[in-house]
Design a protein around this motif. Structure first.
Motif, mmCIF file in Angstrom:
data_model
loop_
_atom_site.group_PDB
_atom_site.id
_atom_site.type_symbol
_atom_site.label_atom_id
_atom_site.label_comp_id
_atom_site.label_asym_id
_atom_site.label_seq_id
_atom_site.Cartn_x
_atom_site.Cartn_y
_atom_site.Cartn_z
ATOM 1 N N THR A 281 0.842 -1.190 0.000
ATOM 2 C CA THR A 281 0.000 0.000 0.000
ATOM 3 C C THR A 281 0.882 1.247 0.000
ATOM 4 O O THR A 281 1.785 1.372 0.831
ATOM 5 C CB THR A 281 -0.929 0.021 1.222
ATOM 6 N N VAL A 283 0.970 5.575 -0.040
ATOM 7 C CA VAL A 283 0.282 6.851 0.156
ATOM 8 C C VAL A 283 1.135 7.909 -0.520
ATOM 9 O O VAL A 283 2.280 8.145 -0.119
ATOM 10 C CB VAL A 283 0.090 7.175 1.645
ATOM 11 N N LYS A 322 -1.296 -0.890 -4.335
ATOM 12 C CA LYS A 322 -2.566 -0.300 -3.926
ATOM 13 C C LYS A 322 -2.251 1.111 -3.434
ATOM 14 O O LYS A 322 -1.474 1.285 -2.493
ATOM 15 C CB LYS A 322 -3.208 -1.119 -2.802
ATOM 16 N N THR A 323 -2.843 2.112 -4.069
ATOM 17 C CA THR A 323 -2.394 3.489 -3.852
ATOM 18 C C THR A 323 -3.516 4.413 -3.405
ATOM 19 O O THR A 323 -4.610 4.407 -3.977
ATOM 20 C CB THR A 323 -1.772 4.054 -5.143
ATOM 21 N N HIS A 324 -3.218 5.206 -2.393
ATOM 22 C CA HIS A 324 -4.065 6.333 -1.987
ATOM 23 C C HIS A 324 -3.298 7.614 -2.299
ATOM 24 O O HIS A 324 -2.159 7.784 -1.851
ATOM 25 C CB HIS A 324 -4.398 6.271 -0.498
ATOM 26 N N ASN A 335 -13.546 12.843 -3.930
ATOM 27 C CA ASN A 335 -12.941 11.521 -3.867
ATOM 28 C C ASN A 335 -13.286 10.734 -5.126
ATOM 29 O O ASN A 335 -14.446 10.704 -5.535
ATOM 30 C CB ASN A 335 -13.463 10.745 -2.649
ATOM 31 N N GLU A 337 -12.202 6.901 -7.319
ATOM 32 C CA GLU A 337 -11.550 5.605 -7.191
ATOM 33 C C GLU A 337 -11.666 4.859 -8.515
ATOM 34 O O GLU A 337 -12.731 4.812 -9.126
ATOM 35 C CB GLU A 337 -12.221 4.804 -6.081
ATOM 36 N N MET A 342 -7.059 5.263 -5.369
ATOM 37 C CA MET A 342 -8.096 6.165 -4.856
ATOM 38 C C MET A 342 -7.446 7.492 -4.526
ATOM 39 O O MET A 342 -6.406 7.535 -3.869
ATOM 40 C CB MET A 342 -8.777 5.601 -3.615
ATOM 41 N N GLU A 343 -8.048 8.577 -5.015
ATOM 42 C CA GLU A 343 -7.534 9.913 -4.709
ATOM 43 C C GLU A 343 -8.475 10.626 -3.759
ATOM 44 O O GLU A 343 -9.695 10.640 -3.950
ATOM 45 C CB GLU A 343 -7.345 10.743 -5.975
ATOM 46 N N HIS A 344 -7.866 11.233 -2.736
ATOM 47 C CA HIS A 344 -8.582 12.025 -1.742
ATOM 48 C C HIS A 344 -8.162 13.480 -1.942
ATOM 49 O O HIS A 344 -7.085 13.888 -1.511
ATOM 50 C CB HIS A 344 -8.227 11.572 -0.329
ATOM 51 N N TYR A 370 -6.636 9.780 8.849
ATOM 52 C CA TYR A 370 -6.454 8.438 8.298
ATOM 53 C C TYR A 370 -5.927 7.508 9.385
ATOM 54 O O TYR A 370 -4.932 7.828 10.048
ATOM 55 C CB TYR A 370 -5.499 8.483 7.101
ATOM 56 N N TRP A 379 -10.668 6.183 6.989
ATOM 57 C CA TRP A 379 -10.532 7.637 7.027
ATOM 58 C C TRP A 379 -11.859 8.327 7.282
ATOM 59 O O TRP A 379 -12.939 7.765 7.107
ATOM 60 C CB TRP A 379 -9.931 8.148 5.718
#
Length: 495
Positions: A281, A283, A322-324, A335, A337, A342-344, A370, A379
């Motif tokens: 993962t 970030v 797996k990327t945020h 948001n 996805e 997924m972008e926040h 988060y 989150w």
């Protein structure tokens, strides 16, 4: 948003640079006349904890990456174009910081062909596979008055949030760009605010943190680097690999920039990710979002300054993970996805540039929180001055100008896995209708040439997180319930 950008193009740069550590002043990058200095520099050193070397730590000059050997020693061939040597802090160790600003780098010395730079880390006594982080987007202070609001409103809110968790809970922060609003003397106030928060902060360069009198993008981050170090880097905490990127590309004309990742960063990122296990993962924090729904909502062409133009090249590198993605810049909450990404895109700490309590989409001024457990992340959005379970604002019939016969709700941290339902006199009526719309409070506060008083160019924005339903004429009690992707339920009564 367009009016805001036109306004910012004409805003003058003001204020002298605040005082800074002498070591950084001596190491500040400079524009050299004539040929590019490619003098070879050999960087050596040790990464250690209590005198014992730490193996496998990534060390970089922002160009190439090496790793420490089993004794914690490293050697890296660099050249005079580099400004820093820095490490990717490994999992299991405290984030090194000076007054709570992450201090993971060493400025390179001038005219020294062989340099030694050591790094000492403190081993954590707490398992960092469980930790939390917050994202402060767009503190964007332009005056001492703004700085005072940051210190007296935002800082105490974050302090209280940290204290609400069990003692010893690991927290760190990410300042997601536009730390100040062109007034570099206020970097000192930003730093004071961070120090008051009491948790270590990593920082991201924003378009309002750049030197807009620079000749090219290559020199637009000189002041930022003096204050905060490299503009792109990585670090680790628990099972999460964190990356910070600089996606604000200055095009050499005052106030003009595009969202773009340079080849230097992408080739560095390739090396960085080669050291990360596939499936991990990530970030990734950057200022300009890689993408948003703004162009679709406004039915306009994509703004080069609003998203990252070469984002698909970034996504290719992220495919095994797996990327945020954490971003700011837009002053709205959004948001999205797709696949493994997924972008926040966060609402701002400053609300409407410290002139109103909500962003243009109705999102309250605040920040993202988060919670990390192993490789899983949960989150929520924490609104400054409000309880953490306040996640909805409701509007009675007649409040929404474009839907006068309907009730409305703004669920500002909504994503496609939320469920928004409504009850009439205790009876479930089903899902509310999601529509692209304006938030009524934002319209009330920011519509018109005289509003808001402090910054009259602030405008309401269209958003995806508005929901509507038409109640019966004789309805007495209406309740809206929103359930997030984690099963948390939030209720609000329509008054």
């Amino acid at each position: 948003m367009l009016n805001r950008r036109n306004f910012l193009k004409n805003l003058s740069l003001a204020g002298p640079l605040a005082a800074m550590p002498s070591a950084l002043l001596q190491a500040q990058p400079e524009i050299r006349s004539g040929n590019i200095d490619l003098t070879v520099i050999t960087l050596k050193g040790k990464v250690q904890s209590q005198g014992k070397g730490i193996a496998g730590v990534a060390v970089t000059d922002g160009i190439n990456i090496t790793q420490t050997d089993r004794n914690g020693q490293y050697t890296l061939q660099s050249n005079a174009t580099a400004s820093f040597v820095y490490i990717s802090v490994p999992a299991g160790y405290a984030i090194p910081a000076e007054k709570h600003i992450a201090a993971f780098y060493r400025p390179l010395l001038k005219n020294s062909a062989v340099q030694r730079h050591d790094f000492s880390l403190e081993k954590l006594v707490t398992d960092d596979r469980q930790h939390n982080f917050v994202v402060w987007a767009d503190t964007q202070i332009i005056s001492k008055q703004d700085a005072e609001q940051l210190k007296t409103q935002s800082v105490p809110d974050l302090q209280a949030l940290v204290k609400s968790y069990p003692a010893g809970t690991l927290f760190h922060g990410i300042g997601c760009g536009d730390l100040v609003w062109d007034h570099f003397e206020l970097f000192e106030d930003y730093k004071q605010a961070i120090d008051m928060c009491g948790i270590p902060f990593y920082n991201v360069i924003g378009n309002h943190d750049m030197d807009v009198d620079a000749r090219t993008d290559d020199y637009s981050a000189q002041t930022y680097k003096q204050q905060f170090g490299p503009t792109y880097y990585s670090y680790n905490r628990g099972e999460i690999h964190y990356i910070v990127l600089d996606d604000v590309f200055f095009i050499g004309t005052a106030k003009k920039y595009i969202g773009y990742l340079t080849e230097n960063q992408l080739q560095w990122l390739e090396q960085d990710l080669a050291l990360v296990k596939s499936g991990s993962t990530l970030v990734i924090s950057l200022h300009i979002p890689t993408n948003t729904g703004a162009a679709r909502r406004e039915r306009k062409a994509e703004e080069l300054s609003g998203v990252v133009s070469n984002r698909k090249q970034l996504y290719k590198l992220l495919a095994p993970f797996k990327t945020h993605i954490m971003s700011g810049h837009t002053h709205f909450n959004d948001n999205w996805e797709e696949g493994n990404i997924m972008e926040h895109n966060h609402g701002t700490v400053c609300g409407a540039w410290w002139t109103g309590p909500v962003c243009g989409d109705g999102t309250p001024g605040g920040y993202g929180v988060y919670e990390v457990n192993g490789s899983d992340i949960k989150w929520y959005y924490k609104s400054t001055g409000l309880a953490k379970d306040v996640q909805i604002r409701t509007y009675a019939k007649g409040k929404a100008k474009d839907a006068p016969e309907e009730i409305a709700a703004n669920v500002w941290n909504w994503d496609s896995k939320w469920k928004v339902e409504w009850y009439e006199d205790g009876i479930l009526k089903g899902a509310m209708e999601q529509r692209v719309a304006y938030d009524p409070l934002a319209q009330e506060l920011y519509t018109g040439p005289q509003l808001p008083k402090k910054h009259t160019w602030v405008e309401p924005y269209l958003t995806d997180h508005m929901f509507f339903a038409k109640p019966s004429a004789d309805a007495r009690n209406i309740t809206i319930k929103a359930t997030d992707r984690f099963g948390n339920e939030y209720e609000s009564r329509v008054i």
